[in-house]
Write a protein that holds these residues in place. Structure first.
Motif, PDB file in Angstrom:
ATOM      1  N   PHE A 151      -6.310  11.984  -9.274  1.00  0.00           N
ATOM      2  CA  PHE A 151      -5.707  11.862 -10.609  1.00  0.00           C
ATOM      3  C   PHE A 151      -4.455  10.997 -10.537  1.00  0.00           C
ATOM      4  N   GLU A 152      -4.144  10.353 -11.667  1.00  0.00           N
ATOM      5  CA  GLU A 152      -2.857   9.685 -11.842  1.00  0.00           C
ATOM      6  C   GLU A 152      -1.921  10.749 -12.424  1.00  0.00           C
ATOM      7  N   PRO A 153      -0.914  11.202 -11.684  1.00  0.00           N
ATOM      8  CA  PRO A 153      -0.093  12.301 -12.170  1.00  0.00           C
ATOM      9  C   PRO A 153       0.760  11.941 -13.392  1.00  0.00           C
TER      10      PRO A 153
ATOM     11  N   ASP B 132      -2.847  -1.770   2.677  1.00  0.00           N
ATOM     12  CA  ASP B 132      -2.311  -3.014   2.111  1.00  0.00           C
ATOM     13  C   ASP B 132      -2.086  -3.044   0.602  1.00  0.00           C
ATOM     14  N   ASN B 133      -2.760  -2.205  -0.146  1.00  0.00           N
ATOM     15  CA  ASN B 133      -2.636  -2.258  -1.614  1.00  0.00           C
ATOM     16  C   ASN B 133      -3.065  -0.928  -2.209  1.00  0.00           C
ATOM     17  N   GLY B 134      -2.885  -0.783  -3.496  1.00  0.00           N
ATOM     18  CA  GLY B 134      -3.179   0.495  -4.141  1.00  0.00           C
ATOM     19  C   GLY B 134      -4.629   0.917  -3.967  1.00  0.00           C
ATOM     20  N   SER B 135      -5.539  -0.044  -4.074  1.00  0.00           N
ATOM     21  CA  SER B 135      -6.955   0.281  -3.939  1.00  0.00           C
ATOM     22  C   SER B 135      -7.269   0.829  -2.545  1.00  0.00           C
ATOM     23  N   THR B 136      -6.688   0.203  -1.510  1.00  0.00           N
ATOM     24  CA  THR B 136      -6.976   0.689  -0.154  1.00  0.00           C
ATOM     25  C   THR B 136      -6.312   2.047   0.081  1.00  0.00           C
TER      26      THR B 136
ATOM     27  N   ALA C 195      -3.056  12.828  -5.367  1.00  0.00           N
ATOM     28  CA  ALA C 195      -2.181  12.289  -6.410  1.00  0.00           C
ATOM     29  C   ALA C 195      -2.049  10.782  -6.203  1.00  0.00           C
ATOM     30  N   ASP C 196      -2.617  10.008  -7.131  1.00  0.00           N
ATOM     31  CA  ASP C 196      -2.503   8.556  -7.056  1.00  0.00           C
ATOM     32  C   ASP C 196      -1.206   8.142  -7.751  1.00  0.00           C
ATOM     33  N   GLU C 197      -0.137   8.018  -6.939  1.00  0.00           N
ATOM     34  CA  GLU C 197       1.193   7.645  -7.463  1.00  0.00           C
ATOM     35  C   GLU C 197       1.449   6.152  -7.303  1.00  0.00           C
ATOM     36  N   VAL C 198       0.375   5.371  -7.213  1.00  0.00           N
ATOM     37  CA  VAL C 198       0.537   3.923  -7.021  1.00  0.00           C
ATOM     38  C   VAL C 198       1.388   3.332  -8.146  1.00  0.00           C
ATOM     39  N   MET C 199       1.130   3.752  -9.384  1.00  0.00           N
ATOM     40  CA  MET C 199       1.939   3.263 -10.506  1.00  0.00           C
ATOM     41  C   MET C 199       3.197   4.104 -10.696  1.00  0.00           C
ATOM     42  N   THR C 200       3.057   5.437 -10.656  1.00  0.00           N
ATOM     43  CA  THR C 200       4.158   6.327 -11.055  1.00  0.00           C
ATOM     44  C   THR C 200       5.270   6.457 -10.011  1.00  0.00           C
TER      45      THR C 200
ATOM     46  N   TRP D 122       3.337  -6.316 -13.398  1.00  0.00           N
ATOM     47  CA  TRP D 122       2.321  -5.292 -13.100  1.00  0.00           C
ATOM     48  C   TRP D 122       2.910  -4.114 -12.319  1.00  0.00           C
ATOM     49  N   TRP D 123       4.122  -3.716 -12.713  1.00  0.00           N
ATOM     50  CA  TRP D 123       4.699  -2.441 -12.297  1.00  0.00           C
ATOM     51  C   TRP D 123       5.200  -2.414 -10.848  1.00  0.00           C
ATOM     52  N   VAL D 124       5.358  -3.615 -10.252  1.00  0.00           N
ATOM     53  CA  VAL D 124       5.734  -3.635  -8.833  1.00  0.00           C
ATOM     54  C   VAL D 124       7.231  -3.839  -8.598  1.00  0.00           C
TER      55      VAL D 124
ATOM     56  N   SER E  34       1.895   2.562  -3.524  1.00  0.00           N
ATOM     57  CA  SER E  34       1.909   1.111  -3.316  1.00  0.00           C
ATOM     58  C   SER E  34       2.829   0.506  -4.382  1.00  0.00           C
ATOM     59  N   LYS E  35       2.402  -0.563  -5.048  1.00  0.00           N
ATOM     60  CA  LYS E  35       3.173  -1.222  -6.110  1.00  0.00           C
ATOM     61  C   LYS E  35       4.678  -1.307  -5.793  1.00  0.00           C
ATOM     62  N   ALA E  36       5.528  -0.416  -6.300  1.00  0.00           N
ATOM     63  CA  ALA E  36       6.978  -0.569  -6.126  1.00  0.00           C
ATOM     64  C   ALA E  36       7.460  -0.240  -4.711  1.00  0.00           C
TER      65      ALA E  36
ATOM     66  N   ALA F 198      -9.679   6.915 -16.035  1.00  0.00           N
ATOM     67  CA  ALA F 198      -8.767   6.760 -14.899  1.00  0.00           C
ATOM     68  C   ALA F 198      -8.805   5.324 -14.400  1.00  0.00           C
ATOM     69  N   PHE F 199      -7.744   4.912 -13.725  1.00  0.00           N
ATOM     70  CA  PHE F 199      -7.797   3.659 -12.963  1.00  0.00           C
ATOM     71  C   PHE F 199      -7.237   3.914 -11.577  1.00  0.00           C
ATOM     72  N   HIS F 200      -8.065   3.634 -10.553  1.00  0.00           N
ATOM     73  CA  HIS F 200      -7.626   3.847  -9.180  1.00  0.00           C
ATOM     74  C   HIS F 200      -7.786   2.611  -8.311  1.00  0.00           C
ATOM     75  N   GLY F 201      -8.190   1.478  -8.911  1.00  0.00           N
ATOM     76  CA  GLY F 201      -8.302   0.258  -8.124  1.00  0.00           C
ATOM     77  C   GLY F 201      -9.693  -0.326  -8.143  1.00  0.00           C
ATOM     78  N   ASP F 202      -9.879  -1.427  -7.419  1.00  0.00           N
ATOM     79  CA  ASP F 202     -11.093  -2.233  -7.545  1.00  0.00           C
ATOM     80  C   ASP F 202     -11.958  -2.300  -6.296  1.00  0.00           C
TER      81      ASP F 202
HETATM   82  C1  LIG Z   1      -2.635  -0.596  -9.735  1.00  0.00           C
HETATM   83  C2  LIG Z   1      -3.190   0.716  -9.387  1.00  0.00           C
HETATM   84  C3  LIG Z   1      -4.108   0.869  -8.331  1.00  0.00           C
HETATM   85  C4  LIG Z   1      -4.644  -0.303  -7.553  1.00  0.00           C
HETATM   86  O1  LIG Z   1      -3.660  -0.976  -6.853  1.00  0.00           O
HETATM   87  P1  LIG Z   1      -3.939  -2.461  -6.332  1.00  0.00           P
HETATM   88  O2  LIG Z   1      -2.738  -2.787  -5.507  1.00  0.00           O
HETATM   89  O3  LIG Z   1      -4.061  -3.318  -7.562  1.00  0.00           O
HETATM   90  O4  LIG Z   1      -5.192  -2.454  -5.545  1.00  0.00           O
HETATM   91  C5  LIG Z   1      -4.528   2.139  -8.012  1.00  0.00           C
HETATM   92  N1  LIG Z   1      -4.107   3.210  -8.709  1.00  0.00           N
HETATM   93  C6  LIG Z   1      -3.240   3.101  -9.734  1.00  0.00           C
HETATM   94  C7  LIG Z   1      -2.798   4.324 -10.454  1.00  0.00           C
HETATM   95  C8  LIG Z   1      -2.764   1.858 -10.125  1.00  0.00           C
HETATM   96  O5  LIG Z   1      -1.934   1.742 -11.152  1.00  0.00           O
END
Ligand SMILES: *Cc1c(COP(=O)(O)O)cnc(C)c1O
Length: 423
Positions: free
Chosen positions: A201-203, A108-112, A235-240, A50-52, A264-266, A141-145
């Motif tokens: 946005f997810e850039p 603690d995580n991407g959502s937070t 800019a939500d760079e959690v994945m990128t 999951w991209w981490v 977050s993630k990586a 878009a996906f920004h978390g849960d």
């Molecule tokens: C995975 C992801 C999140 C959420 O991160 P979590 O650690 O799963 O809460 C937020 N934004 C983007 C772009 C993601 O890919």
């Protein structure tokens, strides 16, 4: 009882309908790009868990840094206290993030990380006595849960149970090639008709939507429109973040800089859950006041956990080595070659690559849903062959650890080709 049997007795898995789902695979160890299950079957982790995980499983350099920190100072509360690992992470980020980013907030995580950014956008205007309560986000878009992150997310079956309970979010189309103007126009219209606080946005790449890509020039234009209307950009760079797009951050391709960045993630090389939201001085200053009510009343118990910080520092060190940068380039070239080879296939709609991210859309007779039948067939085929890939509907993507060998990569491509023939 086997691990799998015990699992079904006790555990509730993410994104899982337990009545119909297959039993999960019990993984017992990992090394590099490989994982082994309890029966010693080998899997290639082609989505970096999951991209981490850019640097491989059970990475010794990060593990040593974690051990050293654990036996020096494992944790201390961050309210009223500070520590060197957090300061070093902040200093390091100042060197590598877009230069307007000045303040670092841990969670603690991407959502937070996203939750913090959205709350800051809303409170920024509250503190200035301006009524702005709408958040703008992209379609799909996906920004978390968590709740605000979920509100900003546009993948509807993730969120349909909660409709009507969200903060105010208005969606605009993604400026994919040929549809840029529609996106610009929609943004201008939303800003005109609503009191907009922020645009998240997810850039350049929408990960969970199936690696949907768009150009830096289009994003720069959207940011300009926001800046002209004093709408904060997130800019939500959690994945990128951290090399996935070929540069350290996706925003490094973009001529404009955002007001906030979520990471977050990586960040910790896939070891310890940790996230960061960064801000411009101007955003921070809207909370800096004699009035305590203007402070950001948000925090998490494990905020700035020193062990997580040590893992982050080791990860960024690894990312910056010439070897790792060469790996990113090697994988990118390899993806581009495979893209050229596969895109002419009669069963392929389109293929795309950015950095270490590759995606291919496969033709399907029916409208393919996120967890539809083609997706399940593909997923099972890959698992059977010992490759971990999680297709999104009819889209198969590869996002490997940067240390994946050429041989492993070629094996992943070959199995994708086989899968395309099969479906
Ligand atoms: C995975 C992801 C999140 C959420 O991160 P979590 O650690 O799963 O809460 C937020 N934004 C983007 C772009 C993601 O890919």
């Amino acid at each position: 009882m086997t691990l799998t049997e015990k699992d079904s007795q006790y555990l509730w898995h993410p994104y899982t309908q337990h009545k119909t789902a297959q039993t999960p695979i019990a993984i017992s160890r990992g090394e590099g790009a490989l994982l082994w299950d309890e029966n010693n079957k080998e899997y290639i982790d082609a989505i970096a868990s999951w991209w981490v995980n850019p640097f491989g499983h059970s990475n010794k350099f990060i593990a040593d840094a974690i051990y050293k920190q654990l036996t020096t100072l494992e944790h201390v509360l961050f309210g009223g206290f500070t520590h060197e690992p957090a300061i070093k992470v902040a200093e390091k980020l100042m060197e590598i993030l877009p230069e307007n980013q000045q303040k670092v907030f841990f969670s603690d995580n991407g959502s937070t990380a996203v939750e913090v950014a959205i709350k800051v956008a809303l409170q920024y205007f509250f503190n200035k006595n301006e009524k702005r309560t709408t958040i703008i986000a992209f379609e799909n878009a996906f920004h978390g849960d968590t709740f605000a992150a979920m509100a900003a997310s546009g993948i509807s079956f993730y969120t349909q149970a909660f409709q009507g309970m969200f903060i105010d979010v208005v969606r605009i189309p993604v400026p994919v090639k040929g549809q840029e103007q529609a996106s610009f126009d929609a943004l201008k219209a939303v800003i005109k008709s609503h009191n907009c606080a922020g645009f998240i946005f997810e850039p350049l790449v929408q990960g969970a939507a199936g690696m949907v890509m768009y150009e830096p020039e289009a994003l720069a234009k959207l940011i300009q429109i926001c800046a002209a209307n004093k709408v904060l950009t997130i800019a939500d760079e959690v994945m990128t973040g951290f090399g996935k797009t070929g540069k350290t951050f996706a925003m490094d391709y973009v001529a404009e800089q955002p007001d906030m960045i979520c990471l977050s993630k990586a960040l910790t090389g896939g070891t310890i859950p940790m996230a960061i939201t960064t801000f411009t001085q101007e955003v921070f200053d809207a909370f800096y006041d004699d009035d305590i009510n203007k402070a950001l009343f948000h925090g998490h118990t494990f905020t700035a956990n020193p062990t997580g910080c040590a893992a982050a520092l080791a990860s960024i060190d690894l990312l910056q080595t010439p070897e790792m940068q060469a790996n990113i380039e090697r994988i990118n070239k390899s993806h581009l070659n495979f893209e050229q080879k596969i895109e002419k296939h009669t069963k392929v709609i389109t293929a795309r690559t950015l950095g270490v991210i590759f995606a291919v859309e496969i033709k399907s007779d029916s409208e393919e849903s996120y967890y539809g039948s083609m997706r399940t067939k593909l997923y099972n085929f890959f698992i059977d062959k010992g490759v971990i890939l999680r297709p999104v509907g009819n889209i198969v993507y590869v996002l490997p650890p940067y240390i994946m060998t050429d041989e492993q990569l070629q094996k992943v491509y070959a199995i994708i080709e086989e899968a395309i023939e099969m479906v």
